[in-house]
Scaffold this active site. Structure first.
Site, mmCIF file in Angstrom:
data_model
loop_
_atom_site.group_PDB
_atom_site.id
_atom_site.type_symbol
_atom_site.label_atom_id
_atom_site.label_comp_id
_atom_site.label_asym_id
_atom_site.label_seq_id
_atom_site.Cartn_x
_atom_site.Cartn_y
_atom_site.Cartn_z
ATOM 1 C CG ASP A 1 -0.553 -0.465 2.322
ATOM 2 O OD1 ASP A 1 1.147 -0.578 2.247
ATOM 3 O OD2 ASP A 1 -0.552 -0.193 3.679
ATOM 4 C CD GLU B 1 7.482 -0.653 8.133
ATOM 5 O OE1 GLU B 1 6.960 -1.026 7.681
ATOM 6 O OE2 GLU B 1 8.193 0.461 7.262
#
Ligand code: KIV
Length: 271
Positions: free
Chosen positions: A51, A189
């Protein structure tokens, strides 16, 4: 006689075996046919239709505005370009957080309309019902923990997550929840390398790091960052392999100059 060109496709089993054998997993984002084709031919293991398309393709500041329809368009284009790699598509913000019925319907749309091999969603315990239902429908799910960009307004910054004990302990629990719910892999992340190493060791499923150190089972980078298309973004974790921004600027400047000077097209470049 036709010569069969058997392509050994990457599957969730391949990825599991790679973790077991210690072979690192390479993952890169792509959003269109042409780049997906190049990355697949180069031998990448996984393409993520991220995204992050919201940022690098559409120019938005965050990933929040991109819609399920937009993601499906990008994923369809990518799937037309690949023969062997495994393709994961992000469920965008708003397409799964409300409840597990909506999450399942969004995941089914992605699989049915794009031919993708798996979906990815952000979060831990709070999305476990959705993960279970999507997995029960036969759809492989990749988790995403640590800095989850769809929650940027909750975090307030893009800085390293899980540095404090409370957040690190939540992440330790969340990876277990996701594994138990049936995820085949988890993106980590921007978390401390030691924490990523610890949870990678604890899990049977692979971890794919971005800014999470070298002990994850694989690495992912956004293609625009790796190729130097977007040169303003220079976090410590990024290794930039090309400066396409400079190369493209040079090529286009040369083209403009050739058009203006009437050098292009020449006699051999016309009919
Ligand atoms: O959307 C994306 O590109 C991602 C990667 C940064 C992991 O989720």
């Amino acid at each position: 006689m036709s010569i069969s060109k058997e392509v050994k496709k990457v599957t969730t089993h391949t990825l599991k075996n790679m973790k077991a054998s210690g072979e690192k997993i390479s993952m890169i984002t792509a959003y269109d046919y042409s780049f997906a084709r190049i990355f697949d031919h180069a031998g990448i293991d996984i393409i993520l239709v991220g995204d992050s398309a919201s940022n690098v393709m559409a120019g938005n500041e965050t990933t929040l505005p991109i819609t399920l329809d937009h993601m499906i368009y990008h994923a369809q284009s990518v799937l037309r370009g690949i023969d062997r790699c495994f393709v994961v598509v992000d469920l965008p913000f708003g397409s799964y957080q409300s409840n597990s019925d909506i999450a399942l319907a969004s995941a089914i749309r992605i699989m049915k309309e794009t031919g993708a091999h798996a979906i990815k969603l952000e979060g831990g315990e709070e999305v476990i019902d959705s993960v279970k239902r999507i997995v029960s429908a036969g759809i492989p799910v990749m988790g995403h923990l640590g800095l989850t960009p769809q929650s940027i307004y909750k975090f307030g910054t893009y800085s390293v997550r899980a540095k404090e004990d409370a957040e690190a302990n939540k992440l330790r629990k969340d990876v277990k929840f996701l594994e138990k719910a049936g995820c085949f892999a988890i993106v980590l992340e921007k978390i401390p390398a030691d924490l990523a190493k610890e949870v990678t060791r604890e899990l049977k499923i692979p971890t794919i790091g971005i800014g999470a150190g070298g002990d994850c089972d694989g690495q992912v980078l956004v293609m625009h960052d790796l190729l130097g298309i977007n040169t303003e973004f220079k976090p410590r974790f990024l290794r930039q392999y090309l400066n396409m921004n400079e190369q493209i600027t040079g090529a286009v400047r040369q083209y403009i100059s050739d058009v203006k000077s009437k050098d292009f097209p020449n006699k051999n470049e016309q009919y």
